[in-house]
Design a protein around this motif. Structure first.
Motif, PDB file in Angstrom:
ATOM      1  N   VAL A   1      28.413  37.763  29.212  1.00 10.60           N
ATOM      2  CA  VAL A   1      28.182  38.190  30.603  1.00 10.60           C
ATOM      3  C   VAL A   1      29.468  37.970  31.388  1.00 10.60           C
ATOM      4  N   LEU A   2      30.017  39.052  31.923  1.00 15.52           N
ATOM      5  CA  LEU A   2      31.171  38.917  32.823  1.00 15.52           C
ATOM      6  C   LEU A   2      30.631  38.665  34.222  1.00 15.52           C
ATOM      7  N   ILE A   3      31.132  37.628  34.872  1.00 16.41           N
ATOM      8  CA  ILE A   3      30.720  37.375  36.258  1.00 16.41           C
ATOM      9  C   ILE A   3      31.944  37.495  37.150  1.00 16.41           C
ATOM     10  N   GLY A   4      31.982  38.561  37.918  1.00  8.12           N
ATOM     11  CA  GLY A   4      33.109  38.811  38.821  1.00  8.12           C
ATOM     12  C   GLY A   4      32.883  38.116  40.151  1.00  8.12           C
ATOM     13  N   VAL A   5      33.959  37.575  40.690  1.00  8.99           N
ATOM     14  CA  VAL A   5      33.889  36.913  41.992  1.00  8.99           C
ATOM     15  C   VAL A   5      34.340  37.913  43.054  1.00  8.99           C
ATOM     16  N   LEU A   6      33.383  38.319  43.877  1.00  7.85           N
ATOM     17  CA  LEU A   6      33.662  39.297  44.945  1.00  7.85           C
ATOM     18  C   LEU A   6      34.409  38.635  46.098  1.00  7.85           C
ATOM     19  N   LYS A   7      35.236  39.376  46.854  1.00 10.66           N
ATOM     20  CA  LYS A   7      35.472  40.778  46.563  1.00 10.66           C
ATOM     21  C   LYS A   7      36.703  40.959  45.668  1.00 10.66           C
ATOM     22  N   GLY A   8      37.571  39.998  45.686  1.00 11.36           N
ATOM     23  CA  GLY A   8      38.911  40.152  45.111  1.00 11.36           C
ATOM     24  C   GLY A   8      38.981  40.635  43.678  1.00 11.36           C
ATOM     25  N   ALA A   9      37.947  40.301  42.878  1.00 14.58           N
ATOM     26  CA  ALA A   9      38.033  40.599  41.440  1.00 14.58           C
ATOM     27  C   ALA A   9      37.502  41.974  41.062  1.00 14.58           C
ATOM     28  N   PHE A  10      37.097  42.785  42.052  1.00  6.62           N
ATOM     29  CA  PHE A  10      36.374  44.010  41.674  1.00  6.62           C
ATOM     30  C   PHE A  10      37.221  44.997  40.876  1.00  6.62           C
ATOM     31  N   ILE A  11      38.466  45.113  41.208  1.00  5.80           N
ATOM     32  CA  ILE A  11      39.317  46.078  40.479  1.00  5.80           C
ATOM     33  C   ILE A  11      39.734  45.508  39.122  1.00  5.80           C
ATOM     34  N   PHE A  12      40.100  44.254  39.118  1.00  5.10           N
ATOM     35  CA  PHE A  12      40.462  43.573  37.864  1.00  5.10           C
ATOM     36  C   PHE A  12      39.289  43.639  36.877  1.00  5.10           C
TER      37      PHE A  12
END
Ligand code: IMP
Ligand code: MG
Length: 179
Positions: A34-45
């Motif tokens: 499970v990838l857990i992205g930290v919004l908002k900064g990580a959305f493109i990465f």
């Protein structure tokens, strides 16, 4: 005029993101990832990283709120958006744009550990070490940076610059938001 200096080109970023995805794919092959992205900064990465992964995975997001103002995270952090995935027994990869003081990622790691995942790995595009206050061991790092305030590729200054394809360093407090 604000000063903005190119730090990492689109090509350089792409090469590092592919390498990180390759390493994660090798390490977590056969696992329930499970990838857990930290919004908002990580959305493109996260969007680029996910598309380079060679293993099946799901995606979820958190958003953290930190009380207090200023450009350094305060110690008081809460979820303003929690994940919706049950991570028990799964292998989590936290996808963060930049680790600065380490406060946010240390909080998130602790909170996710309480939900008994099989493992938690940290993947940060940038590891900025100079202002580190919490011990954070990132497993996958795109770029190590000693100091500077950077924008682009998801990273913002006052909500500006997130959609720049490259990463730039700007002088804090000396920025008129022109691109
Ligand atoms: P930490 O809790 O101090 O590690 O804060 C990390 C967060 O601060 C990152 O996820 C970013 O949202 C923000 N941040 C820290 N340094 C920078 C920077 O140079 N540019 C843009 N955002 C930054
Ligand atoms: Mg962030």
């Amino acid at each position: 005029m604000e000063e903005k200096r190119l730090l990492y080109s689109k090509e350089v970023i792409d090469r590092r993101v592919k390498a990180l995805a390759g390493a994660i794919s090798l390490d977590l092959e056969g696992r329930e990832v499970v990838l857990i992205g930290v919004l908002k900064g990580a959305f493109i990465f996260l969007a680029d990283l996910a598309r380079h992964l060679k293993i099946p995975h799901t995606v979820d997001f958190v958003r953290l709120a930190s009380y207090g103002s200023g450009s350094v995270s305060s110690g008081n952090i809460t979820f303003s958006k929690d994940i919706e995935t049950d991570i028990e027994g799964k292998d989590v990869v936290i996808v963060e744009d930049i680790i600065d003081t380490g406060t946010s990622i240390a909080f998130l790691q602790k909170k996710l550990e309480e939900r008994h995942p099989a493992s938690i790995k940290i993947c940060a595009l940038i590891d900025k070490k100079q202002r580190r206050e919490k011990t954070v061991n990132a497993d996958y790092v795109g770029f190590a940076l000693s100091e500077g305030f950077i924008v682009g590729y998801g990273l913002d200054f006052d909500e500006k610059f997130r959609c720049l394809p490259e990463i730039y360093v700007i002088k804090e407090g000396n920025c008129d938001h022109s691109v």
